[in-house]
Scaffold this active site. Sequence first.
Site, PDB file in Angstrom:
ATOM      1  N   SER A  61      -1.379  16.550   3.408  1.00  0.00           N
ATOM      2  CA  SER A  61      -0.599  15.894   2.555  1.00  0.00           C
ATOM      3  C   SER A  61       0.845  15.296   2.976  1.00  0.00           C
ATOM      4  O   SER A  61       1.477  16.198   3.451  1.00  0.00           O
ATOM      5  CB  SER A  61      -0.214  16.654   1.125  1.00  0.00           C
ATOM      6  N   GLY A  62       0.975  13.954   2.978  1.00  0.00           N
ATOM      7  CA  GLY A  62       2.326  13.720   3.412  1.00  0.00           C
ATOM      8  C   GLY A  62       3.460  13.905   2.675  1.00  0.00           C
ATOM      9  O   GLY A  62       4.770  14.507   3.019  1.00  0.00           O
ATOM     10  N   LEU A  63       3.135  14.129   1.377  1.00  0.00           N
ATOM     11  CA  LEU A  63       4.258  14.298   0.363  1.00  0.00           C
ATOM     12  C   LEU A  63       4.513  16.040   0.795  1.00  0.00           C
ATOM     13  O   LEU A  63       5.680  16.344   0.737  1.00  0.00           O
ATOM     14  CB  LEU A  63       3.711  14.284  -1.236  1.00  0.00           C
ATOM     15  N   ASP A  73       9.206  12.012   0.617  1.00  0.00           N
ATOM     16  CA  ASP A  73       7.904  11.520   1.128  1.00  0.00           C
ATOM     17  C   ASP A  73       8.436   9.614   1.314  1.00  0.00           C
ATOM     18  O   ASP A  73       7.586   8.864   0.431  1.00  0.00           O
ATOM     19  CB  ASP A  73       6.946  11.654  -0.121  1.00  0.00           C
ATOM     20  N   ASP A 100      -2.996  12.785   5.826  1.00  0.00           N
ATOM     21  CA  ASP A 100      -2.331  11.616   5.161  1.00  0.00           C
ATOM     22  C   ASP A 100      -1.339  11.034   6.202  1.00  0.00           C
ATOM     23  O   ASP A 100      -0.440  11.312   6.427  1.00  0.00           O
ATOM     24  CB  ASP A 100      -1.417  12.246   4.157  1.00  0.00           C
ATOM     25  N   ASP A 102       0.062   8.153   5.719  1.00  0.00           N
ATOM     26  CA  ASP A 102       0.762   6.985   5.043  1.00  0.00           C
ATOM     27  C   ASP A 102       0.358   5.405   5.343  1.00  0.00           C
ATOM     28  O   ASP A 102      -0.761   5.223   5.290  1.00  0.00           O
ATOM     29  CB  ASP A 102       2.161   7.061   5.439  1.00  0.00           C
ATOM     30  N   GLU A 129      -2.777   4.099   3.724  1.00  0.00           N
ATOM     31  CA  GLU A 129      -2.447   3.211   2.552  1.00  0.00           C
ATOM     32  C   GLU A 129      -2.128   1.864   2.874  1.00  0.00           C
ATOM     33  O   GLU A 129      -1.248   1.500   3.673  1.00  0.00           O
ATOM     34  CB  GLU A 129      -1.719   4.188   1.738  1.00  0.00           C
ATOM     35  N   LYS A 135       7.064   3.945   3.448  1.00  0.00           N
ATOM     36  CA  LYS A 135       6.232   3.872   2.190  1.00  0.00           C
ATOM     37  C   LYS A 135       7.018   4.804   1.307  1.00  0.00           C
ATOM     38  O   LYS A 135       7.949   5.407   1.415  1.00  0.00           O
ATOM     39  CB  LYS A 135       5.004   4.612   2.545  1.00  0.00           C
ATOM     40  N   ASN A 137       6.372   7.121  -2.291  1.00  0.00           N
ATOM     41  CA  ASN A 137       5.104   7.860  -2.844  1.00  0.00           C
ATOM     42  C   ASN A 137       4.627   7.117  -4.097  1.00  0.00           C
ATOM     43  O   ASN A 137       5.578   6.534  -4.999  1.00  0.00           O
ATOM     44  CB  ASN A 137       5.745   9.396  -3.510  1.00  0.00           C
ATOM     45  N   SER A 138       3.390   7.095  -4.291  1.00  0.00           N
ATOM     46  CA  SER A 138       2.672   6.470  -5.612  1.00  0.00           C
ATOM     47  C   SER A 138       3.034   6.576  -6.701  1.00  0.00           C
ATOM     48  O   SER A 138       3.072   5.901  -7.796  1.00  0.00           O
ATOM     49  CB  SER A 138       1.112   6.648  -5.137  1.00  0.00           C
ATOM     50  N   ARG A 173      -6.962   3.759   2.047  1.00  0.00           N
ATOM     51  CA  ARG A 173      -6.461   3.886   0.624  1.00  0.00           C
ATOM     52  C   ARG A 173      -5.958   2.849  -0.109  1.00  0.00           C
ATOM     53  O   ARG A 173      -5.271   2.135   0.582  1.00  0.00           O
ATOM     54  CB  ARG A 173      -5.420   4.917   0.764  1.00  0.00           C
ATOM     55  N   HIS A 204      -6.863   5.195  -5.523  1.00  0.00           N
ATOM     56  CA  HIS A 204      -5.706   6.002  -6.306  1.00  0.00           C
ATOM     57  C   HIS A 204      -5.568   5.524  -7.702  1.00  0.00           C
ATOM     58  O   HIS A 204      -5.378   4.150  -7.751  1.00  0.00           O
ATOM     59  CB  HIS A 204      -4.536   6.030  -5.290  1.00  0.00           C
TER      60      HIS A 204
HETATM   61  C1  SPV Z   1       0.074  12.882  -0.495  1.00  0.00           C
HETATM   62  O1  SPV Z   1      -0.390  13.963  -1.118  1.00  0.00           O
HETATM   63  O2  SPV Z   1       1.186  12.848   0.137  1.00  0.00           O
HETATM   64  C2  SPV Z   1      -0.587  11.842  -1.253  1.00  0.00           C
HETATM   65  C3  SPV Z   1      -1.202  11.705  -2.597  1.00  0.00           C
HETATM   66  O3  SPV Z   1      -0.482  10.839  -0.527  1.00  0.00           O
HETATM   67  S1  SPV Z   1       0.215  11.281  -3.693  1.00  0.00           S
HETATM   68  O4  SPV Z   1       1.065  12.288  -3.520  1.00  0.00           O
HETATM   69  O5  SPV Z   1      -0.894  11.392  -4.838  1.00  0.00           O
HETATM   70  O6  SPV Z   1       0.241   9.927  -3.466  1.00  0.00           O
HETATM   71 MG    MG Z   2       1.062  10.810   0.927  1.00  0.00          MG
END
Ligand code: SPV
Ligand code: MG
Length: 558
Positions: A61-63, A73, A100, A102, A129, A135, A137-138, A173, A204
Site C-alpha cells: 500500500s502506498g498509504l 500519501d 500500489d 500511485d 490510478e 497524488k 489519497n482517495s 485503477r 475504487h
Molecule cells: C493504498 O493503500 O495506498 C491505496 C488504497 O491506494 S486507498 O488508501 O484506499 O486509496
Molecule cells: Mg494508494
Amino acid sequence: MTKARIIGPVGEMQARFAPPSKAAMLRALLYSPELSYLMEAHDGLSAKIVEESGFKGIWASGLSISAALGVRDSNEASWTQVIEVLEFMSDATTIPILVDGDTGYGNFNNMRRLVKKLCQRGIAGVCIEDKLFPKTNSFLGEGQPLADIGEFCGKIKAGKDSQTDEDFCLVARIEALVGGWGLDEALKRAEAYRDAGADAILVHSKKSTADEILAFMREWDARCPVVIVPTMFYQTPAKVLRGAGVSTVIWANHNLRAAISAMQDVCRRIQGDQSLVGVEGEIASLEEVFRLTGNSELADAERRYAGTARETVRAIVIAASRGENLGALTQDRPKCMIDVRGRPLLRRLVSTFKKSGVRDVAVVRGYKKEAIDLPSIRTVDNDDYATTGEAASLACAASYLEQGCVLSYGDILFRRYILDALLSARGDIVLAVDALGADRRRGRAERAVDFAACSRRFTGNYLLEKEPVQLTRIADDIEPDAADGEWIGLARLSARGAGLVRAEIEAMETEGVLAEASLLDIFARLLAKGERIDVIYIAGNWLDVDDVFDLAEARNFL
Ligand code: SPV
Ligand code: MG
C-alpha cells in the site's frame, strides 16, 4: 523476475521444473474463479507476517508505506525510496506482491522505468490510478481531478511494453466513483484501460455501502478481472462480493493501523508506568522477533560457511523420569538430581553445556519436579511423566525446537570434546554413537540399550573417521553383534533437523502414538522416511546413570 530461458533440452527441463514466477502466481489469483484476497504490508516484517498468516498475495500500500516512513500519501516518498522498501518485502516473502504504483510517478516514460525496475526486484504487478501527480489519497477531499483517458492509456501501454516477465500484471485503477464523476465515466474508463492492455481493473469507492461497486459489476459483466478495496464498505459480506463476480479484494491498510494502535498503547503504558513490567507479557517476545527474522537460518549458515563461528545453540535435556532402579536414592528427587561427588548430575551436565557455549538450557521436568531447582536453566514440565515417555517429554519443549539445538538425556555425563565434536558437525541430525558400546554392555544386567547400526563400522583410524557415517537403524532390540555402537543420548539438530523432529512429533501426536514413544522412535521414523541422520563415533568417555553401579562409575569418572 524473468528467468533466463535456455534453448534446447536443458531449457525444456528448466521450463518443466521451474517454479511459477511471483508474477504468474499473481496472475493466477486475479484470474482464479475463486474470490482472492491481498493483504496490506508496508515493510519486510509485515510482509512476512502476511505470508505466515496464509494470505496468497500482498498489497504494498502506498498509504501504508508512506505512513510507515512518516510521510504523507502524496508522493512525498520518492519512487526509488518506495522501491527500496519493496525490495525488502520481496526478499522476505515467497508470495506475490501487487504494488500500489500511485499515478506511475510521472508520465509514460517514468512508467516504463518503474515497471522495468519492479520486474528486476521480483514484484509481481503494479496498480496505477488515473489521477494527477502528485497524488492525493482517495479518502481526502472531494472531486479530485482525473487523468486524461488517452494519456493514461498511453501509460498502461508503456508499462505493458516494458515488463520483462510475461506474467507481470498491470492493474488500472479507476477513481471516477471516488471523484464523484459517476458510473458511466467509470465504465468508459474501465473499457478504455482494458483495451489499452490492463490485466485487471481496480474500481475504487469511498462509500460506506457497496452499492456503486455492485452497480459497476453488473454493467461491467466480467470483461476482465475486477479488484476492489472495501476499506469504507467493510460491512459488505464476502459472499455478496463473490456473487457480484469480484476477482480480488484488497484489505488495504489494516496491518499499518493495527501497528499504530499497538504502538500507541505500549508507549502510553510504558510512559505512564515508568516500567516494562505491565507490557512484557503482552508484546511479542524477542524470541519471536528472532524467529520472524530467520536467525536460526543465519546460525546454520555460519556453521556451514564461517567454519569457526558457532551459532548460539540451546540444549533440551529430557529429565522427567524418576530412575526407579536407584531405589531410595530417587525417593525425593529425580535421578538427574542425584549427588555425584558433591554436585547433582544435572548440574554437572549443564556446566559442561555452558563451558561449550551452550548457555540456553531447557530441562523437561516430570517426577518430583520441584527438586530440579538449578538457577541457570529454564524448565518445562511434562506433568504426564508417569504415563508418557521421552518423545512426549520432548513434545513439551517443542517451542525450543524452533532453532538448532542439542538434545540430551538428563542422566548422562561425557567428556566435553564429545559435545564440541557434535557442535561443529555438519548434518541436520547428528548422533554421538559409542563404538565400544556393544562390548561394554555385554555381560551386564539385562537392560534396554539404544543400539545403532551405521553405514560403516568404527575403524579407529582417525583420518577415516572424518568421513561421514550415517545411521541405518536405531532400536533397543538390535542384537549387540549387529550393532555398530550405542547412542549415548546426545544429539545435535540443525534448525532444519529440529524442524523435522518437531514435525515428526506432531505427526505422532496426530496418529496417537506419541505418549508411549521414545526418542529412538522419532529417529527411526525419520530414517524410514528417508531422512539422513549422521553419526559421530566416539570410543567411551561417557556414561549414563541407571543404577548404583553406574553411580559408582560416575564418581570415578570425575
Ligand atoms: C493504498 O493503500 O495506498 C491505496 C488504497 O491506494 S486507498 O488508501 O484506499 O486509496
Ligand atoms: Mg494508494
